[in-house]
Design an enzyme around this catalytic site. Structure first.
Site, PDB file in Angstrom:
ATOM      1  N   GLU B 133      19.586  22.044  -2.523  1.00  0.00           N
ATOM      2  CA  GLU B 133      18.273  21.616  -2.986  1.00  0.00           C
ATOM      3  C   GLU B 133      17.903  22.278  -4.303  1.00  0.00           C
ATOM      4  O   GLU B 133      17.337  21.649  -5.200  1.00  0.00           O
ATOM      5  CB  GLU B 133      17.213  21.993  -1.942  1.00  0.00           C
ATOM      6  CG  GLU B 133      16.997  20.985  -0.858  1.00  0.00           C
ATOM      7  CD  GLU B 133      16.308  19.740  -1.370  1.00  0.00           C
ATOM      8  OE1 GLU B 133      17.057  18.848  -1.843  1.00  0.00           O
ATOM      9  OE2 GLU B 133      15.089  19.646  -1.282  1.00  0.00           O
ATOM     10  N   THR B 185      10.379  14.644  -9.357  1.00  0.00           N
ATOM     11  CA  THR B 185       9.837  15.770  -8.595  1.00  0.00           C
ATOM     12  C   THR B 185       9.261  16.847  -9.505  1.00  0.00           C
ATOM     13  O   THR B 185       8.196  17.394  -9.257  1.00  0.00           O
ATOM     14  CB  THR B 185      10.939  16.382  -7.720  1.00  0.00           C
ATOM     15  OG1 THR B 185      11.447  15.358  -6.868  1.00  0.00           O
ATOM     16  CG2 THR B 185      10.398  17.515  -6.855  1.00  0.00           C
TER      17      THR B 185
END
Lengths: 310, 310
Positions: B133, B185
């Site tokens: 991630e 994001t």
């Protein structure tokens, strides 16, 4: 009707519970307030005596938190024809962070509701207890009155609309120490910053969410790991003598968590063992005494039921 | 060893869940990613193909989230002698707020752990998924990888130390709508203010605490009443076309709650009835189409188990 009388007890409460500023609270078995209420023929609410307040609380029913809640209930029920006489025995210190005014308010509304054969549920009584709090503290918070009324741990989910959730009650012992220093609630609120870092807020809500989980799981180690406050404690602890020294001692001798009760200056800690709790309390009391500060200490289980008839 | 092969599926996830910014997430059964992993003789991790990404994901194992997690595990286990070939089938959109990189990372670490006969527990696998991630998003958040790995609802109690709590899983249906607009994001994070009002933080943690209670109580009405966000949604919703119109439609047609999935632009809502969910999805899809915006829709139960072997 005119001969009815009742004696009730309402518990002290620990608001905030470290990470749950303004939303969490729990009740303890001791200390608490006693109230004797008599119905009489002459309409109106009269406070005939208050003991244990050192003369600080107003006997004037218009300015007294207990009388305010009782009068509101009578008005709401259309029973202002009823006369009520109150005798309040304060069995806890005022302005100590133990929810003193909440205990008195709850004792009052609980007593009148019992004397009238319970026309209102506890949920319905809550807003009346909050009115008393507003009179005492200048704001209508529920984090003391809700646990004082319901017992156990309570969550104030929201204020608009008011929604309170009764949480599972841990089988733990609460050690309370009230150092004899003055921290008025209004001042304790004013020193808190009105803005906080989002990253601190995220840390805080992780801990709150974890603490709620811990209560449902009965996982007391997790409960302890969640009792951290990165927002309010770093500021308010400045008002409490030897705060971090006391915290260290408590945490090293069996406390699951340690923090400020409400707006202080009382500090609380939770223990699995009453013996550990008692030992820590005596140690902390001595720590303060060495600095010339007297204190009251209390040890009890978490209160489970709120106010009771004596 | 060299002939071992496995095909796995890892689920998409909804992070934040309205009031739980950076600490809450849940997994859905659909969409998700498929991964075929083969062990081979030549040491090193090779990505032989990626489908469904429109050519956007790097085949270079040093820059790929799936390969990064697998390589970390092999290193940790002292098994860098092993060769691994990966074929990834993206069955969900990238950059959509559905935890696309988390699903791929989790598929990878789950597959290698299975092929090596489970040397690590899911708890031990989590940090490796977070490494992937970090490579994909520039930050090592766990609110997508944790639910993708454990299934169900997960709470990230804290990051230091990392502690994840598996919450009770509600029997609800999740409706997802991914509008074809671009919300990276990084941008979605940057528009969030670094400071928030304490009073808003208090409102938020009341809702989070209530939502956790609702999951333990199985009280879905309460769950819905807690799905409110006064901090992030008012800002991020600006990036999503027709957000409030869609929310109003969903809430008026049976949704318990409606919000942004992760950093968006996907929106999600929870329903008791799959029929209500399906009807709302089709209606919302039409609302966007009327504005010239295409979308993908998905409907599934909450995923309970995380990744599975196909």
């Amino acid at each position: 009707m005119s001969s009815k009388s009742i004696k009730v007890y309402a518990p002290a409460t620990v608001a905030n519970v470290v990470c749950g500023f303004d939303i969490l609270g729990f009740a303890v078995n001791e200390p608490g307030d006693e109230l004797i209420m008599d119905l009489c023929d002459k309409p109106g609410v009269v406070i005939s005596s208050i003991e244990g307040d050192g003369g600080k609380l107003p006997l004037d029913a218009d300015r007294n938190t207990v009388a305010a809640g009782v009068k509101s209930i009578l008005k709401q029920l259309g029973r202002e024809d009823i006369g009520v006489k109150l005798k309040l025995k304060k069995k806890m210190p005022l302005g100590s962070g133990l929810g003193s005014s909440a205990a008195s308010s709850v004792a009052g509304i609980f007593a009148i509701n019992e004397l009238l054969d319970r026309p209102l549920s506890k949920e319905e009584l809550l807003p009346f207890a909050m009115e008393g709090e507003a009179l005492a503290c200048g704001h209508g918070h529920a984090d003391n009155v809700a646990p004082a009324l319901f017992g156990g741990f309570t969550l104030i989910k929201s204020y608009e609309p008011l929604e309170v959730i009764a949480l599972p009650v841990p089988n733990l012992y609460c050690a309370l120490l009230y150092p004899h220093v003055d921290v008025p609630t209004r001042d304790a609120r004013q020193i808190i910053r009105s803005k906080v870092l989002l990253k601190d807020a995220v840390t805080q809500w992780g801990n709150i969410a974890g603490l709620i989980s811990a209560l449902y799981l009965g996982d007391y180690d997790l409960l302890g790991r969640c009792m951290k406050d990165v927002i309010v404690e770093p500021i308010r602890s400045m008002l409490i003598p030897e705060f971090y020294k006391m915290k260290e001692i408590a945490m090293h001798h069996g406390a699951l968590g340690f923090g400020i009760s409400g707006s202080g200056p009382t500090v609380f800690s939770l223990f699995r063992s009453p013996d550990d709790a008692q030992r820590v309390l005596l140690t902390l009391q001595q720590v303060l005494l060495d600095k010339g500060i007297a204190s009251n200490i209390y040890l009890s289980e978490i209160n489970k039921n709120g106010p009771v008839i004596l």
